[in-house]
Design an enzyme around this catalytic site. Structure first.
Site, PDB file in Angstrom:
ATOM      1  N   GLU A 143       0.779  -1.442   0.201  1.00 45.66           N
ATOM      2  CA  GLU A 143       0.233   0.145   0.166  1.00 45.66           C
ATOM      3  C   GLU A 143       1.145   1.350   0.570  1.00 45.66           C
ATOM      4  OE1 GLU A 143      -2.674  -0.529   3.155  1.00 45.66           O
ATOM      5  OE2 GLU A 143      -3.994  -1.792   2.268  1.00 45.66           O
ATOM      6  N   GLU A 156      -6.472 -10.706  -1.385  1.00 46.06           N
ATOM      7  CA  GLU A 156      -6.865  -9.968  -0.115  1.00 46.06           C
ATOM      8  C   GLU A 156      -8.543 -10.069  -0.291  1.00 46.06           C
ATOM      9  OE1 GLU A 156      -5.521  -7.566   2.304  1.00 46.06           O
ATOM     10  OE2 GLU A 156      -3.715  -7.873   1.766  1.00 46.06           O
TER      11      GLU A 156
HETATM   12  C1  XIL Z   1      -6.362  -6.055   8.542  1.00 51.68           C
HETATM   13  C2  XIL Z   1      -6.610  -7.482   9.220  1.00 51.68           C
HETATM   14  O1  XIL Z   1      -7.650  -8.333   8.733  1.00 51.68           O
HETATM   15  C3  XIL Z   1      -7.806  -6.989  10.521  1.00 51.68           C
HETATM   16  O2  XIL Z   1      -7.519  -7.933  11.055  1.00 51.68           O
HETATM   17  C4  XIL Z   1      -6.684  -5.899  10.916  1.00 51.68           C
HETATM   18  O3  XIL Z   1      -7.425  -5.296  12.464  1.00 51.68           O
HETATM   19  C5  XIL Z   1      -5.944  -4.514   9.995  1.00 51.68           C
HETATM   20  O4  XIL Z   1      -5.487  -5.466   8.521  1.00 51.68           O
HETATM   21  N1  XIL Z   1      -5.416  -4.539   3.496  1.00 51.68           N
HETATM   22  C6  XIL Z   1      -4.155  -5.423   4.460  1.00 51.68           C
HETATM   23  C7  XIL Z   1      -4.820  -6.608   5.165  1.00 51.68           C
HETATM   24  O5  XIL Z   1      -3.275  -5.876   3.668  1.00 51.68           O
HETATM   25  O6  XIL Z   1      -3.255  -6.478   6.087  1.00 51.68           O
HETATM   26  C8  XIL Z   1      -5.390  -6.048   6.270  1.00 51.68           C
HETATM   27  O7  XIL Z   1      -5.852  -6.943   6.903  1.00 51.68           O
HETATM   28  C9  XIL Z   1      -6.869  -5.703   4.567  1.00 51.68           C
HETATM   29  C10 XIL Z   1      -6.687  -4.314   4.117  1.00 51.68           C
END
Ligand code: XIL
Length: 470
Positions: free
Chosen positions: A160, A274
Site C-alpha cells: 500500500e 485479499e
Molecule cells: C486487516 C486485518 O484483517 C485486520 O484484522 C486488522 O485489524 C487490519 O488489517 N489490507 C491489508 C491487510 O493489507 O493486512 C488488512 O488486514 C486488510 C487490508
C-alpha cells in the site's frame, strides 16, 4: 454394468449410500486438489482467532482440506514480529509455518514495509531520520525474511505505498518510511528481501488496483513502477491486487485481466491477494438467493480470469467464514466470503468449483517453475525432474530463484543468465525443439500453438516449466 436392470442399479445405489455414504461424498474434489492439478494456489488467511486458539474446530478442518496457500491475518506484520527494537517475536509466525508444513500448504508472508501496523517505537524513536530508518527497515527485513528463509515462498515486500489521488503517486503522508526515507525505501526493501532469501517470490501489494488502467490510475502507476524496477534489476517478481470489493463492482474482474496482461509484458506475476466481495452491513438479514448467486457470479469471474491468464499464480480470499471477517469488524460490510457464519459453503463456493472444473488442467498454465504439478493419473512421480513423459512433475532444480523464463508469442525469454541449453517437449514427452539460447531469448517459431514443457539448463542449474505458445 452396461445391461444392468434399472431397478437393480437403483437398489445398488441405495446400498452404496447406506454402506459408505461418506466415501461417496468424499469423491467430490476439494478446491485445493483442483488448484494443485492446475499448478495454482488458492487459499485464505488464518484469522487472528486461529492464532489465539479461539476459533471453531470446523475452521481448521475446512482450511486445510480446501486450500493450498495461507497468509497470516496480522501475525507477520511489523508490530507483531518486532514489537520492540531488534527484539523479534516469531512464535505465531512459526505456528503458521508448522501448520503449513504439516498440511503441505504454501505460505505467503505479509507484510514487510507498510505504513500501517508498524510498531510504535519506529516513529517515536526515529521519525524523519533517514539513515536510522533505513537501518531499522534493513534489519527488520533481514531478520524476518532470514528467519523464514526457504519456508515462506513469497513476501509482500511493500504494501500500500501508493496514494488514493486521482493522479496516483507515492503515499507521502502518514507513512513513517516514505516521510523519513523517500521512495527509495521501496527499492531497498526489495533488494534486502532478495538478499535474505534469493528463492522467495517478492511482491508489491496494494488495493484499488482492480479499478482499471486509465492514465493516472493506481494500477497504471504501479505498472510504471514495475517497469522501472525491472529496468533497474530491482528483484520484484509479483504484484498483488488485494481486491476488497463490493457486490456492485461488476467491472472489476475484467480490470484484473487487463492488469495481468500488462504485467505479463514485464514478466511479472499477478496475484489476487485479499479478495472479499461484501454486501453493505445491515443487509445480511434481507439478502436473497439472487444476491448470493450474484456474489457467486462475481467470484466465478475472478476465478475465470485467474485461470485464463498465464501469469496469475495465487488467489487468496481475506477470510474463510463470514463468522470471522474484517468486513464486519471494520469495513461496514458483511457476508463477503465463501462460507457462511455456520461454515456452510455458499453459492460462491460452488461458483469457484464450476470455474475450476471448466478450466481443465491441461489448459491452465502455471507461472511457477517450482510448483510440483502431479498428473492426477500418476501421483507417484513427485521426485522426478525428468519431464520426458506426460505424467511427470514440473520441479525446480538448481538456481530457479535467480533464473527464470517466460514466453510471449513464439519467443522464449530467459532472465538471470545470458545463455542456456533449451529443450522443449510436447505433453507426450516428445522433443519438439532442442537448441541454445544466446542473449536472453530464443525463437520457437516452428512450434505450433499449444502447451509444452521447457527445460532450460545453464551450468549445473536447470529449470523446468510448462508454457503455452499462442
Ligand atoms: C486487516 C486485518 O484483517 C485486520 O484484522 C486488522 O485489524 C487490519 O488489517 N489490507 C491489508 C491487510 O493489507 O493486512 C488488512 O488486514 C486488510 C487490508
Amino acid at each position: 454394468m452396461r445391461n444392468m436392470h434399472p431397478v437393480t442399479g437403483f437398489a445398488l445405489s441405495i446400498a452404496l449410500l447406506g454402506t459408505s455414504f461418506t466415501s461417496v461424498l468424499a469423491a467430490e474434489p476439494t478446491i485445493r486438489e483442483l488448484a494443485k492439478e492446475r499448478g495454482r494456489y488458492i487459499g485464505t488467511i488464518l484469522n487472528s482467532e486461529w492464532f489465539n486458539d479461539d476459533i471453531e474446530p470446523e475452521f481448521e478442518e475446512i482450511h486445510k482440506t480446501q486450500f493450498n496457500v495461507v497468509v497470516a491475518e496480522n501475525e507477520m506484520k511489523f508490530d507483531a514480529t518486532e514489537p520492540s527494537e531488534n527484539e523479534f517475536n516469531f512464535a505465531k509466525g512459526d505456528k503458521m509455518v508448522e501448520y503449513a508444513k504439516a498440511n503441505k500448504i504454501r505460505v505467503r508472508g505479509h507484510a514487510l514495509a507498510w505504513h500501517s501496523q508498524v510498531a510504535g517505537w519506529v516513529s517515536s524513536n526515529y521519525a524523519g531520520q533517514k539513515e536510522k530508518l533505513l537501518a531499522v527497515l534493513k534489519n527488520h527485513i533481514e531478520k524476518v525474511v532470514g528467519h523464514y528463509k526457504g519456508q515462506v515462498a513469497e513476501w509482500d515486500v511493500v504494501n500500500e505505498a501508493v496514494n488514493d489521488e486521482y493522479n496516483a503517486g507515492w503515499r507521502s503522508t502518514n507513512s513513517v518510511w516514505y516521510e523519513g526515507i523517500g521512495a527509495e525505501f521501496l527499492d531497498s526493501a526489495f533488494v534486502w528481501a532478495h538478499a535474505a532469501d534469493p528463492d522467495a517470490e517478492l511482491c508489491y501489494n496494494d488495493y484499488s488496483l482492480e479499478w482499471g488502467l486509465r492514465e493516472g490510475s493506481k494500477a497504471s502507476f504501479v505498472v510504471e513502477q514495475v517497469k522501472r524496477w525491472k529496468q533497474n534489476n530491482i528483484p520484484i517478481t509479483c504484484v498483488g491486487t488485494q481486491t476488497h470489493i463490493e457486490i456492485a463492482h461488476e467491472t472489476t474482474p475484467q480490470n484484473v485481466r487487463a492488469l495481468a496482461k500488462a504485467l505479463n509484458e514485464l514478466g511479472v506475476v499477478l496475484n489476487i491477494t485479499e479478495l472479499d466481495i461484501g454486501f453493505p452491513k445491515g443487509s445480511a438479514g434481507q439478502l436473497t438467493a439472487a444476491d448470493y448467486a450474484k456474489q457467486g457470479h462475481l467470484y466465478r469471474q475472478f476465478m475465470d480470469v485467474f485461470l485464463e491468464e498465464p501469469n496469475m499464480g495465487e488467489f487468496v480470499i481475506w477470510g474463510l467464514t463470514d463468522a470471522h471477517s474484517w468486513l464486519d469488524e471494520q469495513q461496514g460490510k458483511t457476508e463477503g466470503l465463501l462460507y457462511d457464519k455456520q461454515y456452510k459453503p455458499k453459492p460462491a463456493y460452488d461458483s469457484i468449483m464450476v470455474s475450476l472444473k471448466e478450466h481443465p488442467a491441461a489448459d491452465v498454465v502455471s507461472p511457477y517453475g517450482d510448483v510440483e504439478i502431479v498428473d492426477p493419473i500418476d501421483s507417484t512421480g513427485t521426485d522426478s525432474t525428468d519431464v520426458g513423459d506426460t505424467t511427470q512433475v514440473l520441479k525446480r532444480a538448481g538456481l530457479a530463484g535467480s533464473f527464470s523464463m517466460h514466453v510471449s508469442g513464439h519467443t522464449l525469454f530467459i532472465a538471470g543468465t545470458q545463455s542456456a541449453k533449451v529443450d522443449v517437449f510436447d505433453l507426450q514427452g516428445r522433443p519438439v525443439f532442442r537448441g541454445k539460447c544466446e542473449k536472453g531469448s530464443v525463437e520457437l517459431s516452428d512450434i505450433s500453438e499449444g502447451l509444452y514443457v521447457v527445460r532450460m539448463r545453464s551450468g549445473s542449474a536447470s529449470l523446468t516449466k510448462r508454457i503455452a505458445i499462442k
